[in-house]
Design a protein around this motif. Structure first.
Motif, PDB file in Angstrom:
ATOM      1  N   VAL A   5      -5.079 -15.569   4.447  1.00 49.82           N
ATOM      2  CA  VAL A   5      -4.953 -14.190   4.900  1.00 49.82           C
ATOM      3  C   VAL A   5      -3.683 -13.535   4.338  1.00 49.82           C
ATOM      4  CG1 VAL A   5      -4.527 -12.765   6.950  1.00 49.82           C
ATOM      5  CG2 VAL A   5      -6.307 -14.517   6.983  1.00 49.82           C
ATOM      6  N   SER A   6      -2.617 -14.298   4.291  1.00 50.21           N
ATOM      7  CA  SER A   6      -1.352 -13.741   3.799  1.00 50.21           C
ATOM      8  C   SER A   6      -1.484 -13.245   2.363  1.00 50.21           C
ATOM      9  CB  SER A   6      -0.236 -14.783   3.903  1.00 50.21           C
ATOM     10  OG  SER A   6      -0.609 -15.965   3.208  1.00 50.21           O
ATOM     11  N   SER A   7      -2.228 -13.985   1.526  1.00 56.44           N
ATOM     12  CA  SER A   7      -2.376 -13.545   0.134  1.00 56.44           C
ATOM     13  C   SER A   7      -3.295 -12.330   0.037  1.00 56.44           C
ATOM     14  CB  SER A   7      -2.922 -14.694  -0.719  1.00 56.44           C
ATOM     15  OG  SER A   7      -4.246 -15.010  -0.337  1.00 56.44           O
ATOM     16  N   VAL A   8      -4.327 -12.253   0.909  1.00 49.72           N
ATOM     17  CA  VAL A   8      -5.198 -11.078   0.913  1.00 49.72           C
ATOM     18  C   VAL A   8      -4.402  -9.829   1.297  1.00 49.72           C
ATOM     19  CG1 VAL A   8      -7.228 -10.018   1.976  1.00 49.72           C
ATOM     20  CG2 VAL A   8      -7.249 -12.444   1.434  1.00 49.72           C
ATOM     21  N   ILE A   9      -3.575  -9.958   2.337  1.00 50.24           N
ATOM     22  CA  ILE A   9      -2.752  -8.817   2.771  1.00 50.24           C
ATOM     23  C   ILE A   9      -1.729  -8.457   1.694  1.00 50.24           C
ATOM     24  CG2 ILE A   9      -1.064  -8.066   4.478  1.00 50.24           C
ATOM     25  CD1 ILE A   9      -2.550  -9.702   6.545  1.00 50.24           C
ATOM     26  N   ALA A  10      -1.111  -9.469   1.110  1.00 52.20           N
ATOM     27  CA  ALA A  10      -0.101  -9.205   0.081  1.00 52.20           C
ATOM     28  C   ALA A  10      -0.710  -8.508  -1.137  1.00 52.20           C
ATOM     29  CB  ALA A  10       0.557 -10.515  -0.344  1.00 52.20           C
ATOM     30  N   THR A  11      -1.990  -8.763  -1.408  1.00 52.45           N
ATOM     31  CA  THR A  11      -2.640  -8.134  -2.559  1.00 52.45           C
ATOM     32  C   THR A  11      -3.013  -6.678  -2.283  1.00 52.45           C
ATOM     33  OG1 THR A  11      -3.568 -10.274  -3.190  1.00 52.45           O
ATOM     34  CG2 THR A  11      -4.587  -8.319  -4.146  1.00 52.45           C
ATOM     35  N   SER A  12      -3.473  -6.400  -1.074  1.00 54.19           N
ATOM     36  CA  SER A  12      -3.981  -5.048  -0.773  1.00 54.19           C
ATOM     37  C   SER A  12      -2.940  -4.125  -0.168  1.00 54.19           C
ATOM     38  CB  SER A  12      -5.175  -5.156   0.178  1.00 54.19           C
ATOM     39  OG  SER A  12      -4.817  -5.861   1.349  1.00 54.19           O
ATOM     40  N   LEU A  13      -1.924  -4.680   0.490  1.00 56.11           N
ATOM     41  CA  LEU A  13      -0.950  -3.825   1.177  1.00 56.11           C
ATOM     42  C   LEU A  13      -0.171  -2.896   0.243  1.00 56.11           C
ATOM     43  CD1 LEU A  13       0.236  -3.112   3.923  1.00 56.11           C
ATOM     44  CD2 LEU A  13       1.931  -4.929   3.607  1.00 56.11           C
ATOM     45  N   PRO A  14       0.296  -3.362  -0.934  1.00 54.62           N
ATOM     46  CA  PRO A  14       1.049  -2.442  -1.813  1.00 54.62           C
ATOM     47  C   PRO A  14       0.248  -1.198  -2.206  1.00 54.62           C
ATOM     48  CG  PRO A  14       1.365  -4.705  -2.514  1.00 54.62           C
ATOM     49  CD  PRO A  14       0.299  -4.741  -1.468  1.00 54.62           C
ATOM     50  N   TRP A  15      -1.074  -1.331  -2.378  1.00 50.50           N
ATOM     51  CA  TRP A  15      -1.877  -0.166  -2.739  1.00 50.50           C
ATOM     52  C   TRP A  15      -1.793   0.900  -1.656  1.00 50.50           C
ATOM     53  CZ3 TRP A  15      -4.133   0.431  -7.411  1.00 50.50           C
ATOM     54  CH2 TRP A  15      -4.265  -0.697  -8.211  1.00 50.50           C
ATOM     55  N   THR A  16      -1.932   0.451  -0.403  1.00 48.40           N
ATOM     56  CA  THR A  16      -1.903   1.397   0.710  1.00 48.40           C
ATOM     57  C   THR A  16      -0.517   1.988   0.902  1.00 48.40           C
ATOM     58  OG1 THR A  16      -3.691   0.250   1.839  1.00 48.40           O
ATOM     59  CG2 THR A  16      -2.266   1.611   3.194  1.00 48.40           C
ATOM     60  N   VAL A  17       0.501   1.148   0.837  1.00 45.98           N
ATOM     61  CA  VAL A  17       1.860   1.638   1.080  1.00 45.98           C
ATOM     62  C   VAL A  17       2.249   2.684   0.038  1.00 45.98           C
ATOM     63  CG1 VAL A  17       4.281   0.961   1.099  1.00 45.98           C
ATOM     64  CG2 VAL A  17       2.599  -0.444   2.270  1.00 45.98           C
ATOM     65  N   VAL A  18       1.945   2.416  -1.223  1.00 45.84           N
ATOM     66  CA  VAL A  18       2.310   3.370  -2.274  1.00 45.84           C
ATOM     67  C   VAL A  18       1.509   4.661  -2.136  1.00 45.84           C
ATOM     68  CG1 VAL A  18       2.274   3.790  -4.757  1.00 45.84           C
ATOM     69  CG2 VAL A  18       3.038   1.581  -3.875  1.00 45.84           C
ATOM     70  N   LEU A  19       0.192   4.535  -1.959  1.00 44.99           N
ATOM     71  CA  LEU A  19      -0.648   5.737  -1.886  1.00 44.99           C
ATOM     72  C   LEU A  19      -0.337   6.573  -0.648  1.00 44.99           C
ATOM     73  CD1 LEU A  19      -3.084   7.489  -2.738  1.00 44.99           C
ATOM     74  CD2 LEU A  19      -4.507   5.958  -1.358  1.00 44.99           C
ATOM     75  N   VAL A  20      -0.483   5.969   0.528  1.00 48.81           N
ATOM     76  CA  VAL A  20      -0.326   6.733   1.772  1.00 48.81           C
ATOM     77  C   VAL A  20       1.147   7.069   2.022  1.00 48.81           C
ATOM     78  CG1 VAL A  20      -0.901   6.805   4.214  1.00 48.81           C
ATOM     79  CG2 VAL A  20      -2.343   5.537   2.643  1.00 48.81           C
ATOM     80  N   GLY A  21       2.049   6.162   1.646  1.00 50.94           N
ATOM     81  CA  GLY A  21       3.467   6.444   1.836  1.00 50.94           C
ATOM     82  C   GLY A  21       3.923   7.652   1.030  1.00 50.94           C
ATOM     83  N   LEU A  22       3.585   7.684  -0.256  1.00 49.20           N
ATOM     84  CA  LEU A  22       3.980   8.824  -1.095  1.00 49.20           C
ATOM     85  C   LEU A  22       3.268  10.100  -0.648  1.00 49.20           C
ATOM     86  CD1 LEU A  22       4.137   7.260  -4.675  1.00 49.20           C
ATOM     87  CD2 LEU A  22       6.036   7.943  -3.207  1.00 49.20           C
ATOM     88  N   ALA A  23       1.979   9.990  -0.295  1.00 46.02           N
ATOM     89  CA  ALA A  23       1.252  11.181   0.152  1.00 46.02           C
ATOM     90  C   ALA A  23       1.831  11.721   1.452  1.00 46.02           C
ATOM     91  CB  ALA A  23      -0.229  10.848   0.327  1.00 46.02           C
ATOM     92  N   THR A  24       2.198  10.825   2.370  1.00 43.76           N
ATOM     93  CA  THR A  24       2.815  11.274   3.629  1.00 43.76           C
ATOM     94  C   THR A  24       4.157  11.935   3.364  1.00 43.76           C
ATOM     95  OG1 THR A  24       1.721   9.458   4.802  1.00 43.76           O
ATOM     96  CG2 THR A  24       3.571  10.512   5.895  1.00 43.76           C
ATOM     97  N   LEU A  25       4.956  11.347   2.488  1.00 43.83           N
ATOM     98  CA  LEU A  25       6.249  11.942   2.157  1.00 43.83           C
ATOM     99  C   LEU A  25       6.075  13.329   1.539  1.00 43.83           C
ATOM    100  CD1 LEU A  25       9.316  11.651   1.920  1.00 43.83           C
ATOM    101  CD2 LEU A  25       8.968  10.552  -0.309  1.00 43.83           C
ATOM    102  N   LEU A  26       5.121  13.464   0.617  1.00 41.09           N
ATOM    103  CA  LEU A  26       4.876  14.769  -0.005  1.00 41.09           C
ATOM    104  C   LEU A  26       4.403  15.796   1.021  1.00 41.09           C
ATOM    105  CD1 LEU A  26       3.135  13.877  -3.389  1.00 41.09           C
ATOM    106  CD2 LEU A  26       5.358  14.959  -3.058  1.00 41.09           C
TER     107      LEU A  26
END
Length: 329
Positions: free
Chosen positions: A95-116
């Motif tokens: 599970v840790s590797s699945v989360i580590a693989t998919s989490l950066p996509w969400t953090v970058v996309l939603v994080g930058l969009a939320t900041l903007l």
């Protein structure tokens, strides 16, 4: 000091409560992940017998012979050791590797969009509040309509117009599948290109709320005595707006932004589903459909820690900024 100890105690209790619910809720869902794996094994022509079932139960930690309290103790022990189990839907990946693989996509996309969206909405809110009653106020109905449109509906409209109709952006995916993922120029530019449309959906649907909230706070702040005093002293309008009105009006926005960062991980499920984006939201939906207890618990754990951490940070910062909060307890 009592204020900070009280807050830390509260969040530790909240974390324990969330971990307990995280353990109980997946086990209340119908279905058995072992049955799903055995069905997949049968489809591939594998032999299924009691020993195979027993092996999967031990592997996934769903041994029906153990009592619930015993499973709970084992669950807490595995969390303490950083072991989140094996994913059923991505078997046999941890599970840790699945989360580590998919989490950066969400953090970058939603994080930058939320900041903007926060920067655009807050900036426009300050300007509209300062120019209250002018044509700038006509921006409010348009942004309110965009915020009122259901999230998935706005995403589908953008896909139909900008993706399918005009062909400016790709319809699905997080990158060009012909490229090799990594820190190289073609892949990064492809990821940015594929992320524009999902990010635009988030910005358009959320910037209106920030604009409306900041505009109302700006109007309220401009009626305060210190702003009237600044006007009476003959200070420049730009200085009054930036240093007297806006600085006080955006304080609730700053707190709201810190809290919204906690929901970055959780708030992307619909967007990722519409755009087939390879983020944590898509993995969570996949885990629910496959009764993947371990992956659900791992993702819920990440969401819980993120939300609680953001709220704790806001409470501690408020205690530093405003002494009245510490005194009031």
């Amino acid at each position: 000091m009592r204020y900070y100890l009280r807050k830390l105690t509260f969040y530790l209790v909240a974390l324990w409560s969330a971990l307990t619910l995280n353990f109980l809720i997946p086990r209340m869902l119908p279905g058995d992940p072992v049955d799903i794996l055995l069905a997949k094994l049968q489809q591939r022509g594998g032999a299924v017998d009691p020993s195979t079932r027993r092996a999967y139960e031990l592997l996934l930690g769903t041994d029906s012979g153990e009592s619930l309290p015993r499973q709970y103790v084992g669950y807490l022990g595995n969390l303490a050791r950083g072991q989140l189990g094996i994913s059923v839907s991505d078997f046999p990946a941890p599970v840790s590797s699945v989360i580590a693989t998919s989490l950066p996509w969400t953090v970058v996309l939603v994080g930058l969009a939320t900041l903007l969206s926060v920067l655009i909405g807050t900036g426009l809110g300050v300007l509209v509040g300062w120019r209250r009653g002018t044509w700038l106020d006509s921006l409010l109905p348009a942004t309110t309509v965009l915020s009122a449109v259901p999230y998935f509906w706005l995403a589908l409209i953008l896909v139909a117009v900008l993706g399918s109709g005009l062909g400016w952006f790709p319809l699905l995916g997080g990158y060009d599948v012909t490229l090799t993922p990594g820190w190289n120029g073609p892949f990064l530019s492809s990821a940015v290109y594929h992320g524009v449309l999902p990010a635009l959906t988030i910005v358009l649907s959320s910037a209106g709320a920030w604009l409306l909230g900041t505009r109302n706070m700006m109007v309220s702040t401009m009626a305060e005595d210190f702003v009237l005093t600044a006007r009476a002293k003959g200070l420049r309008d730009s200085r009054i707006m930036a240093w007297y009105a806006a600085r006080n009006a955006v304080l609730p926005t700053a707190a709201g932004f810190a809290i919204s960062l906690g929901f970055v991980v959780a708030g992307s499920i619909v967007t990722e589903q519409v755009f087939a984006y390879p983020g944590i939201g898509a993995k969570l939906l996949q885990a629910v459909q496959s009764n993947d207890y371990a992956l659900m618990q791992g993702i819920f754990l990440v969401i819980t820690i993120t939300v609680l951490g953001a709220n704790l940070l806001v409470d501690l910062l408020y205690g530093l900024v405003d002494p009245r909060v510490r005194a009031g307890g």
